[in-house]
Motif scaffolding. Structure first.
Motif, PDB file in Angstrom:
ATOM      1  N   GLY A   1      23.786 100.768  43.434  1.00  0.00           N
ATOM      2  CA  GLY A   1      22.630 100.410  43.140  1.00  0.00           C
ATOM      3  C   GLY A   1      21.486 100.798  43.598  1.00  0.00           C
ATOM      4  N   PHE A   2      21.310 102.022  44.861  1.00  0.00           N
ATOM      5  CA  PHE A   2      20.515 102.446  45.278  1.00  0.00           C
ATOM      6  C   PHE A   2      19.702 103.564  44.637  1.00  0.00           C
ATOM      7  N   VAL A   3      20.354 103.788  43.356  1.00  0.00           N
ATOM      8  CA  VAL A   3      19.176 104.334  42.601  1.00  0.00           C
ATOM      9  C   VAL A   3      18.816 104.030  41.176  1.00  0.00           C
ATOM     10  N   ASP A   4      18.154 103.937  40.161  1.00  0.00           N
ATOM     11  CA  ASP A   4      18.472 104.134  39.059  1.00  0.00           C
ATOM     12  C   ASP A   4      18.441 105.256  38.337  1.00  0.00           C
ATOM     13  N   ARG A   5      18.284 105.279  36.890  1.00  0.00           N
ATOM     14  CA  ARG A   5      18.209 106.907  35.803  1.00  0.00           C
ATOM     15  C   ARG A   5      17.001 105.725  35.217  1.00  0.00           C
ATOM     16  N   GLU A   6      16.279 107.018  34.733  1.00  0.00           N
ATOM     17  CA  GLU A   6      14.291 107.022  34.113  1.00  0.00           C
ATOM     18  C   GLU A   6      15.139 108.242  33.099  1.00  0.00           C
ATOM     19  N   PRO A   7      14.034 108.028  31.923  1.00  0.00           N
ATOM     20  CA  PRO A   7      13.198 108.944  31.054  1.00  0.00           C
ATOM     21  C   PRO A   7      12.641 109.914  31.854  1.00  0.00           C
ATOM     22  N   ASP A   8      12.934 111.381  31.343  1.00  0.00           N
ATOM     23  CA  ASP A   8      11.718 112.507  32.010  1.00  0.00           C
ATOM     24  C   ASP A   8      10.590 112.286  30.886  1.00  0.00           C
ATOM     25  N   PRO A   9       9.937 111.991  31.813  1.00  0.00           N
ATOM     26  CA  PRO A   9       8.570 112.347  30.527  1.00  0.00           C
ATOM     27  C   PRO A   9       8.478 113.325  30.244  1.00  0.00           C
ATOM     28  N   THR A  10       8.011 114.551  30.768  1.00  0.00           N
ATOM     29  CA  THR A  10       8.523 115.380  30.108  1.00  0.00           C
ATOM     30  C   THR A  10       9.020 116.352  28.949  1.00  0.00           C
ATOM     31  N   ASP A  11       9.803 115.645  28.947  1.00  0.00           N
ATOM     32  CA  ASP A  11      11.394 116.209  28.126  1.00  0.00           C
ATOM     33  C   ASP A  11      12.408 114.748  27.957  1.00  0.00           C
ATOM     34  N   GLY A  12      12.088 114.170  26.471  1.00  0.00           N
ATOM     35  CA  GLY A  12      13.491 113.170  25.887  1.00  0.00           C
ATOM     36  C   GLY A  12      14.389 113.259  26.127  1.00  0.00           C
ATOM     37  N   ARG A  13      14.977 114.298  26.236  1.00  0.00           N
ATOM     38  CA  ARG A  13      16.285 113.856  26.242  1.00  0.00           C
ATOM     39  C   ARG A  13      16.834 114.686  27.969  1.00  0.00           C
ATOM     40  N   ALA A  14      16.079 114.618  28.292  1.00  0.00           N
ATOM     41  CA  ALA A  14      16.444 114.911  29.952  1.00  0.00           C
ATOM     42  C   ALA A  14      16.051 113.205  30.262  1.00  0.00           C
ATOM     43  N   ILE A  15      16.715 113.263  31.768  1.00  0.00           N
ATOM     44  CA  ILE A  15      16.684 112.126  32.201  1.00  0.00           C
ATOM     45  C   ILE A  15      16.149 112.392  34.322  1.00  0.00           C
ATOM     46  N   ARG A  16      15.797 111.632  34.699  1.00  0.00           N
ATOM     47  CA  ARG A  16      15.387 111.352  36.807  1.00  0.00           C
ATOM     48  C   ARG A  16      16.351 110.337  36.735  1.00  0.00           C
ATOM     49  N   VAL A  17      16.226 110.358  38.375  1.00  0.00           N
ATOM     50  CA  VAL A  17      17.161 109.461  39.017  1.00  0.00           C
ATOM     51  C   VAL A  17      15.536 109.847  40.683  1.00  0.00           C
ATOM     52  N   ALA A  18      15.725 107.548  40.391  1.00  0.00           N
ATOM     53  CA  ALA A  18      14.339 107.346  41.520  1.00  0.00           C
ATOM     54  C   ALA A  18      15.539 106.617  42.142  1.00  0.00           C
ATOM     55  N   ALA A  19      14.418 105.969  43.083  1.00  0.00           N
ATOM     56  CA  ALA A  19      15.285 105.203  44.426  1.00  0.00           C
ATOM     57  C   ALA A  19      14.950 103.778  44.307  1.00  0.00           C
ATOM     58  N   THR A  20      15.460 103.108  44.133  1.00  0.00           N
ATOM     59  CA  THR A  20      15.659 101.834  44.083  1.00  0.00           C
ATOM     60  C   THR A  20      14.992 101.090  45.808  1.00  0.00           C
ATOM     61  N   ASP A  21      14.981  99.768  45.159  1.00  0.00           N
ATOM     62  CA  ASP A  21      14.188  99.102  46.857  1.00  0.00           C
ATOM     63  C   ASP A  21      15.310  98.841  47.326  1.00  0.00           C
ATOM     64  N   ALA A  22      16.535  99.016  47.109  1.00  0.00           N
ATOM     65  CA  ALA A  22      17.913  98.660  48.219  1.00  0.00           C
ATOM     66  C   ALA A  22      17.766 100.198  49.065  1.00  0.00           C
ATOM     67  N   GLY A  23      17.864 101.726  47.647  1.00  0.00           N
ATOM     68  CA  GLY A  23      18.151 102.620  47.853  1.00  0.00           C
ATOM     69  C   GLY A  23      16.863 102.513  49.275  1.00  0.00           C
ATOM     70  N   ARG A  24      16.171 102.492  48.784  1.00  0.00           N
ATOM     71  CA  ARG A  24      14.895 102.190  50.116  1.00  0.00           C
ATOM     72  C   ARG A  24      15.034 102.031  51.505  1.00  0.00           C
ATOM     73  N   ALA A  25      15.635 100.597  51.192  1.00  0.00           N
ATOM     74  CA  ALA A  25      15.918 100.459  52.335  1.00  0.00           C
ATOM     75  C   ALA A  25      17.048 100.494  53.413  1.00  0.00           C
ATOM     76  N   ILE A  26      18.066 101.074  52.133  1.00  0.00           N
ATOM     77  CA  ILE A  26      19.266 101.876  53.023  1.00  0.00           C
ATOM     78  C   ILE A  26      18.987 103.111  53.926  1.00  0.00           C
ATOM     79  N   LEU A  27      18.078 103.860  53.368  1.00  0.00           N
ATOM     80  CA  LEU A  27      17.280 104.874  54.230  1.00  0.00           C
ATOM     81  C   LEU A  27      17.076 104.371  54.924  1.00  0.00           C
ATOM     82  N   GLN A  28      16.107 103.853  54.997  1.00  0.00           N
ATOM     83  CA  GLN A  28      14.836 103.235  56.397  1.00  0.00           C
ATOM     84  C   GLN A  28      16.247 102.476  57.480  1.00  0.00           C
ATOM     85  N   SER A  29      17.171 102.177  57.438  1.00  0.00           N
ATOM     86  CA  SER A  29      17.195 101.713  58.158  1.00  0.00           C
ATOM     87  C   SER A  29      18.543 102.601  58.437  1.00  0.00           C
ATOM     88  N   PHE A  30      18.937 103.423  58.073  1.00  0.00           N
ATOM     89  CA  PHE A  30      20.073 104.732  58.765  1.00  0.00           C
ATOM     90  C   PHE A  30      18.767 105.529  59.627  1.00  0.00           C
TER      91      PHE A  30
END
Length: 162
Positions: A78-107
């Motif tokens: 649950g540390f990242v989510d997938r989202e469509p790439d706005p420049t290419d509808g066939r591709a996906i991008r990976v984005a950090a979630t709030d939980a991902g930001r929190a675990i990174l900050q903690s570490f």
């Protein structure tokens, strides 16, 4: 100003020192089930925003299958989510979630506290020198590998883990 050529033997001293320091920080920090490559992925997503897996692989650097595995683990946690790439509808991008930001900050804060304590044990001038080296190290990390070296191998380190 012209850059001087640095020999491999000189550079080896820096490589070994960085590996030893990072090993010490990793052991002192509590990463839990998050692998160091996954932490790098999260840090890159925080720095650059959503990225394709291929771009993550280039920036880590690692192979695309290694980046895919790291992302899959982060997705499952649950540390990242997938989202469509706005420049290419066939591709996906990976984005950090709030939980991902929190675990990174903690570490990051845990390792920073350890490094801060270690730096308080060295002369102030040396500590300042180390702080001013951070942007240079980031620049080196972002440079492409010289063509003569070929592709970057997978893994966190060319040195054996103990």
């Amino acid at each position: 100003m012209t850059a001087r050529t640095v020999g491999a033997e000189e550079a080896l001293d820096v490589v070994i020192a960085m590996h030893r320091l990072m090993r010490r920080l990793r052991r002192a920090g509590n990463t839990g089930a998050v692998h160091p490559t996954q932490l790098i992925v999260l840090a890159l997503l925080m720095q650059y925003g959503p990225l394709r897996v291929g771009e993550l692989a280039r920036r880590v650097p690692c192979s695309q299958p290694t980046a895919t595995t790291a992302v899959a683990g982060l997705l499952a946690a649950g540390f990242v989510d997938r989202e469509p790439d706005p420049t290419d509808g066939r591709a996906i991008r990976v984005a950090a979630t709030d939980a991902g930001r929190a675990i990174l900050q903690s570490f990051a804060h845990g390792e920073a506290e350890v490094l801060s304590a270690l730096m308080s044990a060295i002369p102030e001038e040396d500590a300042r020198l180390l702080l001013t080296a951070a942007p240079v190290l980031s620049t080196l990390a972002d440079l492409p590998a010289p063509p003569s070296l070929g592709p970057v191998p997978d893994g966190d380190s060319p040195l054996p883990h103990a």
